[in-house]
Design a protein around this motif. Sequence first.
Motif, PDB file in Angstrom:
ATOM      1  N   THR A   1       1.392  10.842 -25.173  1.00  0.00           N
ATOM      2  CA  THR A   1       0.977  11.867 -24.215  1.00  0.00           C
ATOM      3  C   THR A   1       0.043  11.289 -23.154  1.00  0.00           C
ATOM      4  OG1 THR A   1       1.141  13.553 -25.942  1.00  0.00           O
ATOM      5  CG2 THR A   1      -0.125  14.112 -23.977  1.00  0.00           C
ATOM      6  N   LEU A   2      -0.908  10.461 -23.576  1.00  0.00           N
ATOM      7  CA  LEU A   2      -1.795   9.803 -22.613  1.00  0.00           C
ATOM      8  C   LEU A   2      -1.010   8.913 -21.659  1.00  0.00           C
ATOM      9  CD1 LEU A   2      -5.035   8.657 -24.468  1.00  0.00           C
ATOM     10  CD2 LEU A   2      -4.792  10.381 -22.695  1.00  0.00           C
ATOM     11  N   PHE A   3      -0.012   8.210 -22.195  1.00  0.00           N
ATOM     12  CA  PHE A   3       0.808   7.347 -21.340  1.00  0.00           C
ATOM     13  C   PHE A   3       1.538   8.171 -20.283  1.00  0.00           C
ATOM     14  CE2 PHE A   3       5.059   5.614 -20.508  1.00  0.00           C
ATOM     15  CZ  PHE A   3       4.710   4.398 -19.927  1.00  0.00           C
ATOM     16  N   VAL A   4       2.095   9.293 -20.680  1.00  0.00           N
ATOM     17  CA  VAL A   4       2.815  10.149 -19.726  1.00  0.00           C
ATOM     18  C   VAL A   4       1.854  10.689 -18.666  1.00  0.00           C
ATOM     19  CG1 VAL A   4       4.128  12.293 -19.492  1.00  0.00           C
ATOM     20  CG2 VAL A   4       4.620  10.724 -21.383  1.00  0.00           C
ATOM     21  N   ILE A   5       0.643  11.066 -19.072  1.00  0.00           N
ATOM     22  CA  ILE A   5      -0.342  11.565 -18.108  1.00  0.00           C
ATOM     23  C   ILE A   5      -0.679  10.483 -17.084  1.00  0.00           C
ATOM     24  CG2 ILE A   5      -2.722  12.345 -17.845  1.00  0.00           C
ATOM     25  CD1 ILE A   5      -2.459  13.729 -20.547  1.00  0.00           C
ATOM     26  N   THR A   6      -0.912   9.262 -17.557  1.00  0.00           N
ATOM     27  CA  THR A   6      -1.227   8.162 -16.644  1.00  0.00           C
ATOM     28  C   THR A   6      -0.063   7.881 -15.704  1.00  0.00           C
ATOM     29  OG1 THR A   6      -2.624   7.204 -18.368  1.00  0.00           O
ATOM     30  CG2 THR A   6      -2.046   5.798 -16.533  1.00  0.00           C
ATOM     31  N   LEU A   7       1.158   7.918 -16.234  1.00  0.00           N
ATOM     32  CA  LEU A   7       2.336   7.712 -15.390  1.00  0.00           C
ATOM     33  C   LEU A   7       2.440   8.799 -14.322  1.00  0.00           C
ATOM     34  CD1 LEU A   7       4.958   6.139 -14.832  1.00  0.00           C
ATOM     35  CD2 LEU A   7       6.096   7.619 -16.495  1.00  0.00           C
ATOM     36  N   ALA A   8       2.150  10.035 -14.688  1.00  0.00           N
ATOM     37  CA  ALA A   8       2.187  11.129 -13.709  1.00  0.00           C
ATOM     38  C   ALA A   8       1.136  10.926 -12.624  1.00  0.00           C
ATOM     39  CB  ALA A   8       1.966  12.466 -14.420  1.00  0.00           C
ATOM     40  N   LEU A   9      -0.044  10.427 -13.002  1.00  0.00           N
ATOM     41  CA  LEU A   9      -1.074  10.138 -12.006  1.00  0.00           C
ATOM     42  C   LEU A   9      -0.599   9.061 -11.025  1.00  0.00           C
ATOM     43  CD1 LEU A   9      -4.347  10.142 -14.143  1.00  0.00           C
ATOM     44  CD2 LEU A   9      -3.658  11.815 -12.434  1.00  0.00           C
ATOM     45  N   ASN A  10       0.086   8.050 -11.530  1.00  0.00           N
ATOM     46  CA  ASN A  10       0.611   7.004 -10.654  1.00  0.00           C
ATOM     47  C   ASN A  10       1.641   7.551  -9.688  1.00  0.00           C
ATOM     48  OD1 ASN A  10      -0.221   3.985 -11.409  1.00  0.00           O
ATOM     49  ND2 ASN A  10      -0.242   5.194 -13.277  1.00  0.00           N
ATOM     50  N   VAL A  11       2.540   8.398 -10.190  1.00  0.00           N
ATOM     51  CA  VAL A  11       3.569   8.985  -9.325  1.00  0.00           C
ATOM     52  C   VAL A  11       2.931   9.867  -8.250  1.00  0.00           C
ATOM     53  CG1 VAL A  11       5.552  10.551  -9.274  1.00  0.00           C
ATOM     54  CG2 VAL A  11       5.335   8.860 -11.103  1.00  0.00           C
ATOM     55  N   LEU A  12       1.939  10.657  -8.650  1.00  0.00           N
ATOM     56  CA  LEU A  12       1.250  11.520  -7.688  1.00  0.00           C
ATOM     57  C   LEU A  12       0.529  10.695  -6.627  1.00  0.00           C
ATOM     58  CD1 LEU A  12       0.319  14.337  -6.802  1.00  0.00           C
ATOM     59  CD2 LEU A  12      -1.595  14.114  -8.414  1.00  0.00           C
ATOM     60  N   ALA A  13      -0.136   9.642  -7.046  1.00  0.00           N
ATOM     61  CA  ALA A  13      -0.836   8.786  -6.091  1.00  0.00           C
ATOM     62  C   ALA A  13       0.148   8.135  -5.127  1.00  0.00           C
ATOM     63  CB  ALA A  13      -1.638   7.723  -6.836  1.00  0.00           C
ATOM     64  N   LEU A  14       1.290   7.684  -5.627  1.00  0.00           N
ATOM     65  CA  LEU A  14       2.301   7.076  -4.760  1.00  0.00           C
ATOM     66  C   LEU A  14       2.814   8.081  -3.733  1.00  0.00           C
ATOM     67  CD1 LEU A  14       4.004   4.556  -4.188  1.00  0.00           C
ATOM     68  CD2 LEU A  14       5.675   5.413  -5.843  1.00  0.00           C
ATOM     69  N   TYR A  15       2.996   9.315  -4.152  1.00  0.00           N
ATOM     70  CA  TYR A  15       3.454  10.364  -3.225  1.00  0.00           C
ATOM     71  C   TYR A  15       2.409  10.619  -2.139  1.00  0.00           C
ATOM     72  CZ  TYR A  15       4.394  15.072  -1.487  1.00  0.00           C
ATOM     73  OH  TYR A  15       4.602  16.157  -0.677  1.00  0.00           O
ATOM     74  N   ILE A  16       1.150  10.710  -2.551  1.00  0.00           N
ATOM     75  CA  ILE A  16       0.081  10.967  -1.579  1.00  0.00           C
ATOM     76  C   ILE A  16      -0.022   9.824  -0.574  1.00  0.00           C
ATOM     77  CG2 ILE A  16      -2.419  11.240  -1.325  1.00  0.00           C
ATOM     78  CD1 ILE A  16      -2.417  12.679  -4.013  1.00  0.00           C
ATOM     79  N   VAL A  17       0.064   8.603  -1.070  1.00  0.00           N
ATOM     80  CA  VAL A  17      -0.045   7.450  -0.180  1.00  0.00           C
ATOM     81  C   VAL A  17       1.092   7.433   0.824  1.00  0.00           C
ATOM     82  CG1 VAL A  17       0.105   4.946  -0.115  1.00  0.00           C
ATOM     83  CG2 VAL A  17      -1.384   6.055  -1.785  1.00  0.00           C
ATOM     84  N   ARG A  18       2.300   7.663   0.388  1.00  0.00           N
ATOM     85  CA  ARG A  18       3.443   7.622   1.288  1.00  0.00           C
ATOM     86  C   ARG A  18       3.412   8.769   2.304  1.00  0.00           C
ATOM     87  NH1 ARG A  18       8.623   6.072  -2.610  1.00  0.00           N
ATOM     88  NH2 ARG A  18       8.032   3.880  -2.954  1.00  0.00           N
ATOM     89  N   LYS A  19       2.833   9.892   1.926  1.00  0.00           N
ATOM     90  CA  LYS A  19       2.840  11.048   2.809  1.00  0.00           C
ATOM     91  C   LYS A  19       1.748  10.963   3.864  1.00  0.00           C
ATOM     92  CE  LYS A  19       2.741  16.120   2.750  1.00  0.00           C
ATOM     93  NZ  LYS A  19       3.995  16.248   3.510  1.00  0.00           N
ATOM     94  N   TYR A  20       0.597  10.453   3.492  1.00  0.00           N
ATOM     95  CA  TYR A  20      -0.559  10.545   4.388  1.00  0.00           C
ATOM     96  C   TYR A  20      -1.039   9.215   4.967  1.00  0.00           C
ATOM     97  CZ  TYR A  20      -0.912  15.256   2.532  1.00  0.00           C
ATOM     98  OH  TYR A  20      -0.641  16.551   2.170  1.00  0.00           O
ATOM     99  N   ARG A  21      -0.501   8.119   4.520  1.00  0.00           N
ATOM    100  CA  ARG A  21      -1.011   6.853   5.036  1.00  0.00           C
ATOM    101  C   ARG A  21      -0.571   6.658   6.488  1.00  0.00           C
ATOM    102  NH1 ARG A  21       2.633   2.135   2.109  1.00  0.00           N
ATOM    103  NH2 ARG A  21       4.652   2.763   2.928  1.00  0.00           N
ATOM    104  N   GLU A  22      -1.349   5.871   7.212  1.00  0.00           N
ATOM    105  CA  GLU A  22      -1.020   5.526   8.601  1.00  0.00           C
ATOM    106  C   GLU A  22      -0.747   4.034   8.659  1.00  0.00           C
ATOM    107  OE1 GLU A  22      -3.671   6.907  11.542  1.00  0.00           O
ATOM    108  OE2 GLU A  22      -3.932   8.909  10.647  1.00  0.00           O
ATOM    109  N   GLN A  23       0.417   3.684   9.215  1.00  0.00           N
ATOM    110  CA  GLN A  23       0.819   2.296   9.305  1.00  0.00           C
ATOM    111  C   GLN A  23       0.546   1.769  10.705  1.00  0.00           C
ATOM    112  OE1 GLN A  23       4.939   2.459   8.133  1.00  0.00           O
ATOM    113  NE2 GLN A  23       4.423   2.094   5.983  1.00  0.00           N
ATOM    114  N   TYR A  24       0.059   0.549  10.759  1.00  0.00           N
ATOM    115  CA  TYR A  24      -0.272  -0.080  12.029  1.00  0.00           C
ATOM    116  C   TYR A  24       0.487  -1.388  12.157  1.00  0.00           C
ATOM    117  CZ  TYR A  24      -4.156   3.226  11.858  1.00  0.00           C
ATOM    118  OH  TYR A  24      -4.896   4.351  11.761  1.00  0.00           O
ATOM    119  N   GLU A  25       1.019  -1.637  13.319  1.00  0.00           N
ATOM    120  CA  GLU A  25       1.742  -2.880  13.568  1.00  0.00           C
ATOM    121  C   GLU A  25       0.751  -3.980  13.982  1.00  0.00           C
ATOM    122  OE1 GLU A  25       4.795  -3.401  12.965  1.00  0.00           O
ATOM    123  OE2 GLU A  25       5.310  -1.321  12.458  1.00  0.00           O
TER     124      GLU A  25
END
Length: 484
Positions: free
Chosen positions: A460-484
């Motif tokens: 259960t702890l492993f699944v919770i940690t995995l869900a946190l990683n997926v959520l963080a990846l979603y947040i990063v991809r949605k809100y990050r700003e990329q610079y050339e």
Amino acid sequence: MPVLWILLIVFAIAAAGYVLGARRVDALSGGDHRRLHSRTTYYGWNVALFALVPALLLLMLWLFAQPLLIERTVSSYIPDSAIAEGETRGIVLGQVRDVAGTLNRAVSEDVITDVEAANLQPDDAEVMDRLKAAELPILTTPEILGAAKAHRRMVETASTWLGIVVIALALLWAGFALWRTSPDFRARNVVEQVIRGVLIGCSCIAIATTVGIILSLVFETINFFQLYPWQAFFFGTEWTPSFGGGSELGMLPLLWGTLYISFIALLVAVPIGLFAAIYMSEYASRRVRSLAKPVIEILAGIPTIVYGLFALVTVGPLLRDWIAQPMGLGNSGSSVMTAGLVMGIMLIPFVSSLSDDIINAVPQSLRDGSLGLGSTHSETISKVVLPAALPGIVGAILLAASRAIGETMIVVLGAGAMAQISGNPFEAMTTITVKIVGQLTGDNDFASPETLVAFALGLTLFVITLALNVLALYIVRKYREQYE
């Protein structure tokens, strides 16, 4: 033969092979290095690696397989009649290993004879006195003693053969590599291929370890759900384990305590850590930064048991006397708030140090461009620097969250061990990790749901940690700003 001796001998063979390989190719070329395909050192490393790598691989495999094979063989020495009611074969094998360890400390067969006499005639005071003098006061059944003696003999025999086979393999491969050494031999290519294979193998160890951990959790969790209904585990609100039967193993109280304490810890650590990182990277002078950052990072080096004692002795009574009791919220020094505050202090360096490094990695040209367009310093930080550093900051917060979810000692001493669901932060609660330790402590029966539940909690702890990683990846991809 001890493993340390085997390693020292194998490394000595590899060192000798390096010297002999370099000297052999130097002699074959007549000292003219222009005739060599590779540099002299590559020929030496070729012999050394061929002596070292196969021997170490065999040593690792042997040490991994030996306990499994010996335990399977020793199990046949224990008849079913020797297993008492309420015990399992695994528990008896554990006793056999303990007795075998006691026999391994015996320096002579006379002491082992004393052990047998003590088991056959436990009232013999003279024998017991000799055993106590040798620090070997054991009493067990004849079947377990016989299996322990067999275990001891097998371990000694296996250790002897391990040394012989590993050393012989090192010599064999070193001789083969030395035999094919010649000026035209492509030693550099072979050495680079071997090193590449070693690096790939080391990378695979991490992957294999992760897969092994997951599979062990999954298989033991399946065994648990064969003994206990999954509906009662996932949706139960009572946690009252009892090895005598009638256990209630509902996960929800433990999950609530884990998330509640972690939330309070992050509520303390994230703002303080992030603001400290912004100050040190954007406002502080070089002298202040050189002093402040090491001082903050000292918090990460304090053992968690010290934090737990700090929570138990100082923070808990302070919160109880100044807040909880005057407001009628509780009378206990052990509470969610106590553990959360102390854990938050522990997590500050995880957030501040990583965020500081990430913010400093943002290109200075972005700051200069923003300031050149008329933005203030604070606007540059909030509109340019922080969005550019967002992926790393989210990673730092995620690391702190994972650390909070897995903490044990602070919770044991600061939050207590009460499994309950309550919104009052000044009441005692507990977490999943604390109960995992509790269920696996002692000589427990691994065929009972009260022990196997620890693996279900771990999954259960492993699944919770995995869900946190997926959520963080979603947040990063949605809100990050990329610079050339």
